[in-house]
Design a protein around this motif. Structure first.
Motif, mmCIF file in Angstrom:
data_model
loop_
_atom_site.group_PDB
_atom_site.id
_atom_site.type_symbol
_atom_site.label_atom_id
_atom_site.label_comp_id
_atom_site.label_asym_id
_atom_site.label_seq_id
_atom_site.Cartn_x
_atom_site.Cartn_y
_atom_site.Cartn_z
ATOM 1 N N ARG A 149 0.827 -1.212 0.000
ATOM 2 C CA ARG A 149 0.000 0.000 0.000
ATOM 3 C C ARG A 149 0.860 1.260 0.000
ATOM 4 N N ALA A 150 1.985 1.195 0.712
ATOM 5 C CA ALA A 150 2.883 2.356 0.724
ATOM 6 C C ALA A 150 3.489 2.588 -0.654
ATOM 7 N N LEU A 151 3.894 1.506 -1.330
ATOM 8 C CA LEU A 151 4.440 1.635 -2.682
ATOM 9 C C LEU A 151 3.379 2.157 -3.649
ATOM 10 N N GLU A 152 2.156 1.681 -3.480
ATOM 11 C CA GLU A 152 1.064 2.151 -4.335
ATOM 12 C C GLU A 152 0.780 3.627 -4.098
ATOM 13 N N LYS A 153 0.851 4.033 -2.827
ATOM 14 C CA LYS A 153 0.575 5.426 -2.461
ATOM 15 C C LYS A 153 1.558 6.375 -3.146
ATOM 16 N N PHE A 154 2.818 5.915 -3.269
ATOM 17 C CA PHE A 154 3.853 6.782 -3.837
ATOM 18 C C PHE A 154 4.272 6.328 -5.244
ATOM 19 N N HIS A 155 3.344 5.605 -5.918
ATOM 20 C CA HIS A 155 3.531 5.218 -7.315
ATOM 21 C C HIS A 155 4.854 4.470 -7.538
ATOM 22 N N GLY A 156 5.186 3.590 -6.597
ATOM 23 C CA GLY A 156 6.363 2.753 -6.736
ATOM 24 C C GLY A 156 7.673 3.408 -6.334
ATOM 25 N N ASN A 157 7.634 4.659 -5.861
ATOM 26 C CA ASN A 157 8.867 5.346 -5.445
ATOM 27 C C ASN A 157 9.332 4.770 -4.104
ATOM 28 N N GLN A 158 10.419 4.006 -4.146
ATOM 29 C CA GLN A 158 10.888 3.309 -2.942
ATOM 30 C C GLN A 158 11.395 4.265 -1.866
ATOM 31 N N THR A 159 12.053 5.343 -2.279
ATOM 32 C CA THR A 159 12.588 6.305 -1.300
ATOM 33 C C THR A 159 11.465 6.922 -0.485
ATOM 34 N N HIS A 160 10.396 7.365 -1.175
ATOM 35 C CA HIS A 160 9.271 7.979 -0.470
ATOM 36 C C HIS A 160 8.518 6.953 0.378
ATOM 37 N N ALA A 161 8.380 5.748 -0.149
ATOM 38 C CA ALA A 161 7.687 4.701 0.613
ATOM 39 C C ALA A 161 8.466 4.338 1.873
ATOM 40 N N ALA A 162 9.774 4.247 1.755
ATOM 41 C CA ALA A 162 10.603 3.913 2.920
ATOM 42 C C ALA A 162 10.499 4.996 3.981
ATOM 43 N N ARG A 163 10.544 6.265 3.531
ATOM 44 C CA ARG A 163 10.416 7.373 4.487
ATOM 45 C C ARG A 163 9.053 7.344 5.177
ATOM 46 N N TYR A 164 8.014 7.034 4.428
ATOM 47 C CA TYR A 164 6.659 6.955 4.984
ATOM 48 C C TYR A 164 6.552 5.861 6.044
ATOM 49 N N LEU A 165 7.237 4.726 5.786
ATOM 50 C CA LEU A 165 7.194 3.593 6.719
ATOM 51 C C LEU A 165 8.237 3.698 7.833
ATOM 52 N N ASP A 166 9.033 4.778 7.810
ATOM 53 C CA ASP A 166 10.049 5.032 8.834
ATOM 54 C C ASP A 166 11.112 3.931 8.874
ATOM 55 N N ILE A 167 11.530 3.495 7.702
ATOM 56 C CA ILE A 167 12.627 2.539 7.579
ATOM 57 C C ILE A 167 13.560 3.042 6.484
ATOM 58 N N SER A 168 14.768 2.467 6.413
ATOM 59 C CA SER A 168 15.690 2.862 5.349
ATOM 60 C C SER A 168 15.262 2.217 4.031
ATOM 61 N N ARG A 169 15.715 2.807 2.931
ATOM 62 C CA ARG A 169 15.372 2.255 1.625
ATOM 63 C C ARG A 169 15.949 0.849 1.473
ATOM 64 N N ARG A 170 17.153 0.627 2.004
ATOM 65 C CA ARG A 170 17.763 -0.699 1.917
ATOM 66 C C ARG A 170 16.909 -1.743 2.656
ATOM 67 N N THR A 171 16.362 -1.359 3.827
ATOM 68 C CA THR A 171 15.497 -2.275 4.571
ATOM 69 C C THR A 171 14.214 -2.548 3.795
ATOM 70 N N LEU A 172 13.682 -1.506 3.167
ATOM 71 C CA LEU A 172 12.476 -1.689 2.356
ATOM 72 C C LEU A 172 12.731 -2.675 1.218
ATOM 73 N N ILE A 173 13.870 -2.531 0.529
ATOM 74 C CA ILE A 173 14.190 -3.419 -0.585
ATOM 75 C C ILE A 173 14.301 -4.862 -0.098
ATOM 76 N N TYR A 174 14.959 -5.029 1.063
ATOM 77 C CA TYR A 174 15.095 -6.377 1.619
ATOM 78 C C TYR A 174 13.721 -7.000 1.887
ATOM 79 N N ARG A 175 12.833 -6.216 2.479
ATOM 80 C CA ARG A 175 11.509 -6.758 2.822
ATOM 81 C C ARG A 175 10.643 -6.959 1.579
ATOM 82 N N MET A 176 10.813 -6.132 0.577
ATOM 83 C CA MET A 176 10.114 -6.353 -0.691
ATOM 84 C C MET A 176 10.542 -7.678 -1.307
#
Length: 466
Positions: free
Chosen positions: A419-446
């Motif tokens: 849902r976070a990725l959808e909210k920011f149209h796939g922008n990982q940097t913005h989604a990671a900031r929204y979820l309060d995690i680093s972009r690297r952590t977001l990529i790992y969890r994706m």
């Protein structure tokens, strides 16, 4: 080893006694030995910082000097020789003696040489102490870490330190990127050579090339002499390029040549200069996104990221926070001579629970401010900065009540990320900031949830596996 302790070695008992009297009157503590054998035993047990020895004895001064060298004793040696045999004293100095005096002795000259030798010995001892402290600080085992994620980074850094591979250290501001870079250098084969650190963002853009690569006299107005660049100053050692993402594109071309060919082009020079440096770069920026934007060269990125290290922020390694707080608080107390100041349990709980957006640097600054501004010996919650003492309201609960039948945490996490990725149209940097995690952590969890789709995600997956 006792300071101002001198071992006098001579087979002439009357001369030994006179030297003892003169040296003790000058404030030294003196031990006597009649030959080299006796001196060796005293050296092994008492470790005096200074030895004054005659060269001609049953067990000679040269043999004594050889013993000191073999045992690697941190002792300065002055030799005594007859006026007509100065050549022997010169030979002794080639073998490690500090200086010599001739017989018949001029006791004023002896005291002058002894004073200089003791000053040298004290200076060497200070250097050894400082080097020992430096060794301790930059040993990987001395870096504070308990979280698995940071221990993994330290393990990777320790392994790469033994090789000459280029390293790219990524992480938020204040996470300790330069500390890791210095530890890599300190534990490498280049540790006795220079470590030159450059903040690429702190150099004016029109001065970057001259600062990094140097110039020849007459290269431009004001170039009245040759100038050694920072890269050449690191020759044989390690070049640390902090905030590499701020380097202008024209300077990136020259840096790429350094990495590919091992040579630099000075401004105004007709021929390149060979340089042997190991490059460690660091950044808090997303270099891959900069490559896509055209603000960072792709070929330079891959040359730098031979061994990528990612330092997680403090909020993602909370096990390290109590250890860091204890270490930095103690270090600041000692630096300011305020060892009677302590933290209350309430203040400590607040500090441990804080998110530390500025990471270790913010933590260090906050603790130092608390210590130097404290008006009493116990720092309480009332002394803490507003953002720590009274943190903002917690995020609202996503569900009014948990379902009775239970819930899948994995499914919840996958849904939130989607849902976070959808909210920011796939922008990982913005989604990671929204979820309060680093972009690297977001990529790992994706990747864990099989959500790596689209060109941005695919590129990121290749990056994290590299």
């Amino acid at each position: 080893m006792r300071p101002n302790h001198i071992l006098v070695v001579d087979d002439d008992s009357s001369l030994r006694r006179v030297m003892q009297i003169q040296l003790e009157e000058a404030g030294y503590e003196v031990t006597l030995a009649s030959d080299g054998d006796e001196a060796c035993k005293l050296l092994a047990s008492e470790r005096p910082p200074l030895v004054i020895t005659d060269l001609r004895m049953p067990t000679s001064g040269m043999e004594l000097l050889g013993f000191i060298q073999r045992e690697n004793l941190m002792t300065t040696v002055i030799v005594v020789t007859a006026f007509g045999t100065v050549e022997s004293a010169v030979e002794a100095m080639r073998s490690g003696a500090y200086d010599y005096v001739t017989k018949p002795l001029d006791f004023d000259a002896l005291l002058l040489v002894a004073r200089r030798a003791m000053e040298r010995q004290n200076l060497l001892e200070e250097v050894r102490t400082l080097r020992s402290a430096l060794d301790k600080r930059y040993e990987f085992s001395g870096i504070i870490a308990q979280s698995k994620s940071f221990l993994r980074v330290l393990d990777q850094a320790a392994r790469v330190a033994e090789r000459d591979a280029t390293v790219l250290i990524q992480g938020e501001t204040g996470t300790g990127k330069e500390l890791i870079a210095r530890a890599i250098h300190h534990n490498s084969r280049r540790h006795n050579r220079p470590f030159v650190a450059i903040n690429c963002g702190a150099i004016p853009r029109d001065l970057v090339e001259s600062e990094l690569f140097g110039y020849r006299r007459g290269a431009f107005t004001g170039a009245i002499s040759d100038r050694l660049g920072r890269v050449e100053a690191a020759d044989g050692g390690t070049l640390f390029l902090d905030e590499i993402g701020e380097l202008p594109l024209d300077a990136q071309v020259k840096l790429l040549r350094l990495l590919q060919e091992g040579e630099i082009s000075k401004i105004g020079a007709n021929n390149p200069t060979r340089v042997n440096v190991r490059v460690i770069a660091a950044t808090h920026r997303n270099l891959q996104a900069m490559v896509e934007d055209g603000t960072f060269r792709e070929d330079l990125y891959y040359r730098l990221a031979v061994v990528p290290l990612f330092i997680p922020p403090i909020r993602e390694r909370r096990e390290d926070i109590p250890l860091l707080l204890a270490e930095l608080f103690e270090r600041s107390r000692q630096r300011h001579g305020l060892n009677d100041i302590s933290l209350s349990q309430g203040a400590l709980r607040r500090l441990v629970g804080y998110r530390w957006p500025g990471n270790v640097r913010e933590m260090e600054n906050v603790l130092e401010r608390l210590i130097v501004l404290s008006t009493h010996s116990l720092i309480t919650e009332d002394d803490l900065p507003e953002e720590i003492a009274r943190p903002s309201q917690q995020a609202p609960s996503l569900w009014p009540d948990l379902p009775e039948e239970g819930i899948s945490l994995e499914a919840v996490e996958k849904d939130l990320i989607s849902r976070a990725l959808e909210k920011f149209h796939g922008n990982q940097t913005h989604a990671a900031r929204y979820l309060d995690i680093s972009r690297r952590t977001l990529i790992y969890r994706m990747e864990k949830h099989g959500l790596a789709s689209g060109h941005e995600s695919d590129t990121s997956m290749r990056d994290i596996r590299a």
